[in-house]
Each structure stands twice: as C-alpha cells, then as structure tokens.
Motif scaffolding. Structure first.
Motif: not given
Length: 242
Positions: A75-91
């Motif tokens: 998770i970055p400290s600076l997020i300037n657009e929705s595409e930069e929001v961190p994601t998860s990977s699940c099975s």
C-alpha cells in the motif's frame, strides 16, 4: 549572483501521505462463501452474469466455497488515482471436493481503514445510479439502472456489493435483473457464517402480488353478488326488519 552554501548536514524531508489504508487480512487466510440464490428464468441468461462473476460457473445453488488470500499489493503512502489503489489476489475452490474454481480474483478483499478516501478516489457518489453503503459494519455500493432489450422490453438491473469493515472481505454480492416486476436473473453470493442459511427462498414477485390482489378483488365481487342474491330471496318482512 547566487551563493550556494552546503552545510554537509542531511536534509530531513517529512514523508507525505494522503491515505491511511491497510490490509485487514493476511496471505493464506481462508474464508467460507456460499451461493445462496441462483435463479435464471432462462439458462441462456447465465452467460450475462458469468461474464461479471466467472466463478459462478463452478458452483451450484447452496454450495459452499473456500476463498483463500494468495497475495496482497503493497500500500503506497500516496495514491492519486483509482488505478493506484492496491488490490488483492484470491483463489476460490469448492468446499466439498476442493476443486479449484478460480485462481486469481481481485474482488474478494479490499484495503480497510480509510473509507472516506476510497469513496473520494473512486468518485463513487458522482456516478449516476450509484448509492454508497457506509454503515458501522459494512461498506459498498448499490447500482441501479435499466436498458432496452432486443424485444423492446425494459430490463431493470440491480447490483449490490458490500464489504466487511473489520477485514475488507466481500460480505454480500447480488446481481438482479427484472422486467415488469418479475425477476429473470437473481444471484446472491455471500460470506457464510455458522447458522446462516445456504439457500434463500425466492422473493415475492410483483406478478404474484398482482395475481393475489386481483384474486382478492374478484373474491369480494363474488361475495357481494352472492349476498345480494341471498338478500333478494328473503321475505319482505325480514328484509324490512334489517
């Protein structure tokens, strides 16, 4: 003329941050889900929902599945657009036989802790037809709209997604398509806990309500006509005494 003076001391820069997001789950953590409703007026409609929910093809009504967290973005400290929001990977795998349904899904877990930031970065409240869900326990959206089908009928679409604020896991997902008050597609997939039903009964349809209402009106008319006929057969003295 500018004179540059170097003191030889390191320059301290305060780290900038515009969010307080964090993960509420850990890699390899597992959660149980169930397909509570799986209604299609025509099985040909199934492809519509499977396009958005591909793992639906691997489940049957009332069947449980195990979701496992396989990776979490930093998770970055600076997020300037929705595409930069961190994601998860699940099975996701079936609970009864461990058959793998999907190996890389990103919609099961979202970061937690800064719901106002997620709302703002996604610009959710400005999107027509989107209603934000933000309670003490859940965060998500309700989306409602309609489109005209090839036979000129109007199809109403309702999609609801809710996440648990405690850990960011998907708690409730529903896709519902209807026309003239009658469902043609209704799928509900939920985070399952002990004591919850695995299968939900069907909702009362508008067409059923209309049939019941019309039946009630017809019943009242018949009862009125029978009463009038009965009153007409009474002796005159008895009718005057009423």
């Amino acid at each position: 003329m500018f004179l540059l003076i170097s003191t030889g001391l390191p320059c301290s820069v305060t780290a900038q941050s515009n969010n307080t997001l964090e993960w509420g789950v850990s890699v390899d953590e597992e959660f149980t889900y169930v397909l509570q409703r799986d209604f299609f007026a025509d099985q040909a409609y199934r492809a519509v929902v499977e396009y958005d929910i591909p793992y639906l093809a691997g489940l049957t009504l009332g069947e449980k599945a195990i979701m496992r967290v396989t990776a979490l973005d930093a998770i970055p400290s600076l997020i300037n657009e929705s595409e930069e929001v961190p994601t998860s990977s699940c099975s996701l795998g079936r609970a009864n036989d461990s058959v793998s349904i999907i190996t890389d899904a990103s919609g099961f877990v979202i970061p937690i802790g800064d719901w106002e930031f997620l709302e703002a970065i996604g610009n959710l409240t400005s999107i027509q037809g989107i209603t934000l869900i933000d309670t003490a326990d859940e965060w998500g959206t309700q989306a409602a709209g309609s489109f005209q089908a090839s036979d000129d009928s109007i199809i109403s679409v309702y999609v609801e997604m809710r996440y648990e604020k405690e850990n960011g896991t998907l708690n409730y997902l529903r896709h519902r398509y209807s026309t003239l008050g009658t469902d043609i597609i209704d799928v509900i997939f939920v985070h399952w806990y002990e004591g919850m039903p695995t299968i939900l009964g069907e909702d009362l349809q508008l067409s059923t309500i209309l049939i019941i209402a019309i039946g009630g009106v017809i019943g009242l008319i018949i009862a009125f006509l029978v009463l009038q006929a009965y009153r007409g057969k009474k002796p005159l003295v008895q009718r005057l005494g009423e």
